[in-house]
Design an enzyme around this catalytic site. Sequence first.
Site, PDB file in Angstrom:
ATOM      1  N   GLU A 165       1.547  -0.037   9.988  1.00 30.68           N
ATOM      2  CA  GLU A 165       0.088  -0.250  10.039  1.00 30.68           C
ATOM      3  C   GLU A 165      -0.602   0.886  10.779  1.00 30.68           C
ATOM      4  OE1 GLU A 165      -1.409  -4.148  10.236  1.00 30.68           O
ATOM      5  OE2 GLU A 165       0.505  -5.063   9.666  1.00 30.68           O
ATOM      6  N   LEU A 170       0.834  -1.196   0.000  1.00 30.09           N
ATOM      7  CA  LEU A 170       0.000   0.000   0.000  1.00 30.09           C
ATOM      8  C   LEU A 170       0.877   1.258   0.000  1.00 30.09           C
ATOM      9  CD1 LEU A 170      -2.884   1.273   0.340  1.00 30.09           C
ATOM     10  CD2 LEU A 170      -2.519   1.149   2.811  1.00 30.09           C
ATOM     11  N   GLY A 173      24.659  -1.086  32.267  1.00 27.71           N
ATOM     12  CA  GLY A 173      25.582  -1.050  31.130  1.00 27.71           C
ATOM     13  C   GLY A 173      25.435  -2.275  30.238  1.00 27.71           C
TER      14      GLY A 173
HETATM   15  C1  LIG Z   1      28.993   1.954  26.235  1.00 28.64           C
HETATM   16  C2  LIG Z   1      29.504   2.041  27.631  1.00 28.64           C
HETATM   17  C3  LIG Z   1      30.605   2.806  27.925  1.00 28.64           C
HETATM   18  C4  LIG Z   1      31.122   2.884  29.228  1.00 28.64           C
HETATM   19  N1  LIG Z   1      32.267   3.575  29.485  1.00 28.64           N
HETATM   20  C5  LIG Z   1      32.840   3.519  30.715  1.00 28.64           C
HETATM   21  C6  LIG Z   1      34.115   4.104  30.971  1.00 28.64           C
HETATM   22  O1  LIG Z   1      34.720   4.712  30.101  1.00 28.64           O
HETATM   23  N2  LIG Z   1      34.666   3.999  32.214  1.00 28.64           N
HETATM   24  C7  LIG Z   1      34.031   3.333  33.221  1.00 28.64           C
HETATM   25  O2  LIG Z   1      34.586   3.262  34.314  1.00 28.64           O
HETATM   26  N3  LIG Z   1      32.818   2.766  33.040  1.00 28.64           N
HETATM   27  C8  LIG Z   1      32.184   2.849  31.798  1.00 28.64           C
HETATM   28  N4  LIG Z   1      30.958   2.242  31.573  1.00 28.64           N
HETATM   29  C9  LIG Z   1      30.264   1.603  32.671  1.00 28.64           C
HETATM   30  C10 LIG Z   1      29.016   2.400  33.142  1.00 28.64           C
HETATM   31  O3  LIG Z   1      29.360   3.570  33.831  1.00 28.64           O
HETATM   32  C11 LIG Z   1      28.153   1.449  34.014  1.00 28.64           C
HETATM   33  O4  LIG Z   1      27.643   0.473  33.110  1.00 28.64           O
HETATM   34  C12 LIG Z   1      27.033   2.169  34.736  1.00 28.64           C
HETATM   35  O5  LIG Z   1      27.555   2.942  35.817  1.00 28.64           O
HETATM   36  C13 LIG Z   1      26.001   1.209  35.324  1.00 28.64           C
HETATM   37  O6  LIG Z   1      26.610   0.203  36.069  1.00 28.64           O
HETATM   38  P1  LIG Z   1      26.277  -1.319  35.787  1.00 28.64           P
HETATM   39  O7  LIG Z   1      26.352  -1.550  34.327  1.00 28.64           O
HETATM   40  O8  LIG Z   1      27.142  -2.157  36.640  1.00 28.64           O
HETATM   41  O9  LIG Z   1      24.776  -1.462  36.185  1.00 28.64           O
HETATM   42  P2  LIG Z   1      24.230  -1.825  37.687  1.00 28.64           P
HETATM   43  O10 LIG Z   1      24.930  -0.990  38.680  1.00 28.64           O
HETATM   44  O11 LIG Z   1      24.259  -3.283  37.825  1.00 28.64           O
HETATM   45  O12 LIG Z   1      22.745  -1.319  37.551  1.00 28.64           O
HETATM   46  C14 LIG Z   1      21.693  -2.133  37.064  1.00 28.64           C
HETATM   47  C15 LIG Z   1      20.404  -1.387  37.323  1.00 28.64           C
HETATM   48  O13 LIG Z   1      20.175  -1.265  38.729  1.00 28.64           O
HETATM   49  C16 LIG Z   1      19.987   0.090  39.084  1.00 28.64           C
HETATM   50  N5  LIG Z   1      20.517   0.306  40.424  1.00 28.64           N
HETATM   51  C17 LIG Z   1      21.737  -0.048  40.901  1.00 28.64           C
HETATM   52  N6  LIG Z   1      21.838   0.333  42.164  1.00 28.64           N
HETATM   53  C18 LIG Z   1      20.666   0.942  42.513  1.00 28.64           C
HETATM   54  C19 LIG Z   1      20.170   1.559  43.711  1.00 28.64           C
HETATM   55  N7  LIG Z   1      20.895   1.612  44.814  1.00 28.64           N
HETATM   56  N8  LIG Z   1      18.919   2.074  43.683  1.00 28.64           N
HETATM   57  C20 LIG Z   1      18.184   2.022  42.557  1.00 28.64           C
HETATM   58  N9  LIG Z   1      18.607   1.465  41.416  1.00 28.64           N
HETATM   59  C21 LIG Z   1      19.834   0.926  41.398  1.00 28.64           C
HETATM   60  C22 LIG Z   1      20.698   0.880  38.003  1.00 28.64           C
HETATM   61  O14 LIG Z   1      20.191   2.191  37.904  1.00 28.64           O
HETATM   62  C23 LIG Z   1      20.398   0.034  36.779  1.00 28.64           C
HETATM   63  O15 LIG Z   1      19.118   0.344  36.310  1.00 28.64           O
HETATM   64  C24 LIG Z   1      30.454   2.210  30.279  1.00 28.64           C
HETATM   65  C25 LIG Z   1      29.297   1.464  29.978  1.00 28.64           C
HETATM   66  C26 LIG Z   1      28.838   1.362  28.676  1.00 28.64           C
HETATM   67  C27 LIG Z   1      27.622   0.533  28.388  1.00 28.64           C
HETATM   68  C1  LIG Z   2       9.830  -1.798   8.611  1.00 27.78           C
HETATM   69  C2  LIG Z   2       8.608  -1.310   7.921  1.00 27.78           C
HETATM   70  C3  LIG Z   2       7.724  -2.211   7.372  1.00 27.78           C
HETATM   71  C4  LIG Z   2       6.589  -1.767   6.689  1.00 27.78           C
HETATM   72  N1  LIG Z   2       5.754  -2.677   6.087  1.00 27.78           N
HETATM   73  C5  LIG Z   2       4.763  -2.226   5.269  1.00 27.78           C
HETATM   74  C6  LIG Z   2       3.995  -3.125   4.490  1.00 27.78           C
HETATM   75  O1  LIG Z   2       4.179  -4.357   4.571  1.00 27.78           O
HETATM   76  N2  LIG Z   2       3.071  -2.629   3.631  1.00 27.78           N
HETATM   77  C7  LIG Z   2       2.843  -1.303   3.517  1.00 27.78           C
HETATM   78  O2  LIG Z   2       2.006  -0.898   2.711  1.00 27.78           O
HETATM   79  N3  LIG Z   2       3.539  -0.405   4.266  1.00 27.78           N
HETATM   80  C8  LIG Z   2       4.504  -0.830   5.128  1.00 27.78           C
HETATM   81  N4  LIG Z   2       5.237   0.055   5.855  1.00 27.78           N
HETATM   82  C9  LIG Z   2       4.929   1.479   5.760  1.00 27.78           C
HETATM   83  C10 LIG Z   2       4.318   2.025   7.041  1.00 27.78           C
HETATM   84  O3  LIG Z   2       3.002   1.588   7.195  1.00 27.78           O
HETATM   85  C11 LIG Z   2       4.442   3.573   6.989  1.00 27.78           C
HETATM   86  O4  LIG Z   2       5.814   3.866   7.138  1.00 27.78           O
HETATM   87  C12 LIG Z   2       3.627   4.232   8.044  1.00 27.78           C
HETATM   88  O5  LIG Z   2       2.263   4.117   7.774  1.00 27.78           O
HETATM   89  C13 LIG Z   2       3.981   5.717   8.179  1.00 27.78           C
HETATM   90  O6  LIG Z   2       3.973   6.346   6.957  1.00 27.78           O
HETATM   91  P1  LIG Z   2       5.233   7.254   6.504  1.00 27.78           P
HETATM   92  O7  LIG Z   2       6.451   6.436   6.721  1.00 27.78           O
HETATM   93  O8  LIG Z   2       4.986   7.768   5.169  1.00 27.78           O
HETATM   94  O9  LIG Z   2       5.254   8.420   7.548  1.00 27.78           O
HETATM   95  P2  LIG Z   2       4.472   9.802   7.418  1.00 27.78           P
HETATM   96  O10 LIG Z   2       3.079   9.530   7.049  1.00 27.78           O
HETATM   97  O11 LIG Z   2       5.274  10.710   6.556  1.00 27.78           O
HETATM   98  O12 LIG Z   2       4.498  10.299   8.919  1.00 27.78           O
HETATM   99  C14 LIG Z   2       5.574  11.094   9.489  1.00 27.78           C
HETATM  100  C15 LIG Z   2       5.129  11.517  10.867  1.00 27.78           C
HETATM  101  O13 LIG Z   2       3.986  12.378  10.749  1.00 27.78           O
HETATM  102  C16 LIG Z   2       2.909  11.916  11.541  1.00 27.78           C
HETATM  103  N5  LIG Z   2       1.651  12.214  10.876  1.00 27.78           N
HETATM  104  C17 LIG Z   2       1.301  12.024   9.593  1.00 27.78           C
HETATM  105  N6  LIG Z   2       0.046  12.411   9.383  1.00 27.78           N
HETATM  106  C18 LIG Z   2      -0.423  12.888  10.559  1.00 27.78           C
HETATM  107  C19 LIG Z   2      -1.653  13.430  10.994  1.00 27.78           C
HETATM  108  N7  LIG Z   2      -2.685  13.571  10.168  1.00 27.78           N
HETATM  109  N8  LIG Z   2      -1.767  13.817  12.297  1.00 27.78           N
HETATM  110  C20 LIG Z   2      -0.722  13.665  13.151  1.00 27.78           C
HETATM  111  N9  LIG Z   2       0.450  13.165  12.796  1.00 27.78           N
HETATM  112  C21 LIG Z   2       0.606  12.759  11.505  1.00 27.78           C
HETATM  113  C22 LIG Z   2       3.146  10.432  11.658  1.00 27.78           C
HETATM  114  O14 LIG Z   2       2.524   9.918  12.820  1.00 27.78           O
HETATM  115  C23 LIG Z   2       4.659  10.376  11.759  1.00 27.78           C
HETATM  116  O15 LIG Z   2       5.048  10.629  13.094  1.00 27.78           O
HETATM  117  C24 LIG Z   2       6.347  -0.371   6.573  1.00 27.78           C
HETATM  118  C25 LIG Z   2       7.242   0.527   7.166  1.00 27.78           C
HETATM  119  C26 LIG Z   2       8.363   0.068   7.801  1.00 27.78           C
HETATM  120  C27 LIG Z   2       9.316   1.076   8.365  1.00 27.78           C
END
Ligand SMILES: Cc1cc2nc3c(=O)[nH]c(=O)nc-3n(C[C@H](O)[C@H](O)[C@H](O)COP(=O)(O)OP(=O)(O)OC[C@H]3O[C@@H](n4cnc5c(N)ncnc54)[C@H](O)[C@@H]3O)c2cc1C
Ligand SMILES: Cc1cc2nc3c(=O)[nH]c(=O)nc-3n(C[C@H](O)[C@H](O)[C@H](O)COP(=O)(O)OP(=O)(O)OC[C@H]3O[C@@H](n4cnc5c(N)ncnc54)[C@H](O)[C@@H]3O)c2cc1C
Lengths: 260, 379
Positions: B363, B125, B340
């Site tokens: 859709e 469509l 992380g």
């Molecule tokens: C892409 C990437 C880059 C990074 N780069 C660095 C870097 O350069 N250097 C570095 O040192 N680290 C780095 N990190 C590590 C990052 O800082 C940690 O992943 C982050 O601090 C979260 O710790 P965690 O992954 O151990 O999650 P966890 O501590 O296990 O947390 C898991 C969940 O529990 C929640 N949670 C934990 N404790 C509590 C609490 N007391 N109360 C409520 N909620 C809690 C957290 O909010 C989280 O939702 C990186 C991580 C990523 C993914």
């Molecule tokens: C992975 C994937 C699979 C798909 N598969 C199919 C398929 O099998 N068959 C098929 O026919 N299509 C398919 N589609 C198309 C899909 O249905 C359209 O992408 C979708 O309907 C949105 O249309 P658009 O991308 O043109 O966005 P647009 O219509 O350009 O919308 C852009 C933004 O404007 C907003 N917007 C538009 N009009 C209004 C309005 N009147 N009021 C408020 N907000 C509005 C939308 O919500 C959206 O946030 C697929 C798309 C993707 C990405």
Amino acid sequence: MKIVVAVKQVPDTATQVKISGADPKAIDTAGITWIVSPYDEFAIEEALRIKEKRGQGEVVAVSLGPDRVKEALRSALAMGCDRAIHLNDPAWANADTLATAQALAAVIKQEQPALVLCGRQAIDDDMGAVGAQLAEVLDWPCASWIMDEAVDADAKTVRVGRQVEGGLEVFDIPLPAVLSAQKGLNEPRYPTLKGIMGAKKKEIKDVKPGDLGLTPGAPQLMVKKLEALPARPPGRIIQGEVKDAVKELVRALREDAKAI
Amino acid sequence: MRIELTDEQAMIRDMAREFAQEHIAPIAAEIDRDARFPHETVKRMGELGLLGIMVPEAWGGSGADTVSYVVALEEIARACASHAVIMSVNNSLYCDPVWKYGTDEQRARFLKPVAGGHALGCFALTEPEAGSDARNQHTVAVRDGDDYVITGRKLFISTGREASYALVFAQTDPARAHRGISAFVVEKNTPGFSVSKTEDKLGIRASDTAELVFDACRVPAANRIGDEGKGFHIALATLDGGRIGIAAQAVGIAVGAYERSVRYARERKAFGVPIGEHQMIGWMLADMATAIDGARLITLKAATLKDAGRPYTKEASMAKLFAAETAMKVATDAVQVHGGFGFIREAEVERHFRDAKITQIYEGTSQIQKLVIAREVLK
Ligand SMILES: Cc1cc2nc3c(=O)[nH]c(=O)nc-3n(C[C@H](O)[C@H](O)[C@H](O)COP(=O)(O)OP(=O)(O)OC[C@H]3O[C@@H](n4cnc5c(N)ncnc54)[C@H](O)[C@@H]3O)c2cc1C
Ligand SMILES: Cc1cc2nc3c(=O)[nH]c(=O)nc-3n(C[C@H](O)[C@H](O)[C@H](O)COP(=O)(O)OP(=O)(O)OC[C@H]3O[C@@H](n4cnc5c(N)ncnc54)[C@H](O)[C@@H]3O)c2cc1C
């Protein structure tokens, strides 16, 4: 060729079995999901394959147990069994393996199949006795834990392979016979949607002891009590330098655990 | 009110769950990474009857109801959203309209193989300038004797590359605007019909999303589904059913993300306790569980109305809207619960997070669902 498959309904493998608070001889069945015992699924699958390979025949699933067992029979029907028989009566509530085998034998005598298949054991109480007892009551030959089978063209004999340490033991057995299935015999199919939708149109016949000319007496085997396993002692992490830790580990395995 | 599945519906759900957990879940991460269409598992889904669930057996389908479709689709999506969209498009967007609006001859030719899972169907469509505004169709189908000649482009078509049959919408009478749109089945190897591009996507990467080109593609008039000018009505009615499928897909994605989160919240310790015992994490899990139950219930309600032959446009849009928003929120929070690790491929919640996004778009976007619901409540 007609084949009867004996199936048992058991708690799902994921069930955490608890002893009932009300009855120390029973498990708590609240919240249990019931399934067809997995070894019985191999038996069902093999029966269906025999029928499909021969291009004709009938596969009848039989189960003994309370009302809920209908679900297991419906699963068997959904997989492709043609009809089912449910041995359902309070008189069988405490049936031991022999009473179960006697009841199944009575149905099998009426049905007169060329082959009976069952699982090597049910995964709930793991008795593994019904298949052999059934063959004994029927006075039919029996092969247990089979990994392979081939029924000959005129359905007079079956060649079976049994898994034994390091190899396969091959027998030719005259039919009718009782075979019990081991894991590896086949890969059971999933029921198709069509199979599931069609299952409700297939017959599940209720059978009572009287229909078989049986009056089940007291079972020979009675459960006196169920006991939970003692809680497992916590694991131990040995810390320190690897060199010392290994020494301590060997000592602990030898002296404390007496494992080596 | 009864909210229990029948024995058959429960068996269908259990079968779909077992199949999905054993055969789909183990490959989900890999096919996502490689954007590989899962031919083997889709073929098995066809054999199990999951690709033509609501089509009567006489036409190659399984003869089950919409509720069965919803519970099965949720289980497939819980393991892999790509498999779910392939299943949803085949069932809702191709089989449903061809069954409902096709003649017996068309059903025999175009429905039977697809409902039985021997070939796949797609629904074309959307165009470069006709997305939300689906009326704005530029593809034309010009009558020429016993044929139509179709010219135009269709964009973002799910299963567009893999499908053997496409249900294509085109203008047969541009002067009548959307009342001049008609629907056609176009077979894969028809001269003039080609797939010009497969998109590289954020999510549902194992499902192909393709651009279809029609360059003076000649199609017999016998391939027209429904009367001339009925195409737009067919498209909208089809999307009503499709939205129930996408809602189920969204619920499944949410469940997948939620279950990983619960497991992780029990295992992962921070500050000496499992993170689930930190109130902020516990509350996130509580919100997830609550929203999922709500989304599932509206979806089942829409399915139940459809099965009963009652109007369900509003409920289908509500289900799609609420389930899609739930999937996105739950998947976002699921990444958060994983800290992380959640950001890393290996944890697999980032896949649910990427997959969830599309449910708010295709859709009918979430905004379009609100338009539909508002129109219905103001009726
Ligand atoms: C892409 C990437 C880059 C990074 N780069 C660095 C870097 O350069 N250097 C570095 O040192 N680290 C780095 N990190 C590590 C990052 O800082 C940690 O992943 C982050 O601090 C979260 O710790 P965690 O992954 O151990 O999650 P966890 O501590 O296990 O947390 C898991 C969940 O529990 C929640 N949670 C934990 N404790 C509590 C609490 N007391 N109360 C409520 N909620 C809690 C957290 O909010 C989280 O939702 C990186 C991580 C990523 C993914
Ligand atoms: C992975 C994937 C699979 C798909 N598969 C199919 C398929 O099998 N068959 C098929 O026919 N299509 C398919 N589609 C198309 C899909 O249905 C359209 O992408 C979708 O309907 C949105 O249309 P658009 O991308 O043109 O966005 P647009 O219509 O350009 O919308 C852009 C933004 O404007 C907003 N917007 C538009 N009009 C209004 C309005 N009147 N009021 C408020 N907000 C509005 C939308 O919500 C959206 O946030 C697929 C798309 C993707 C990405």
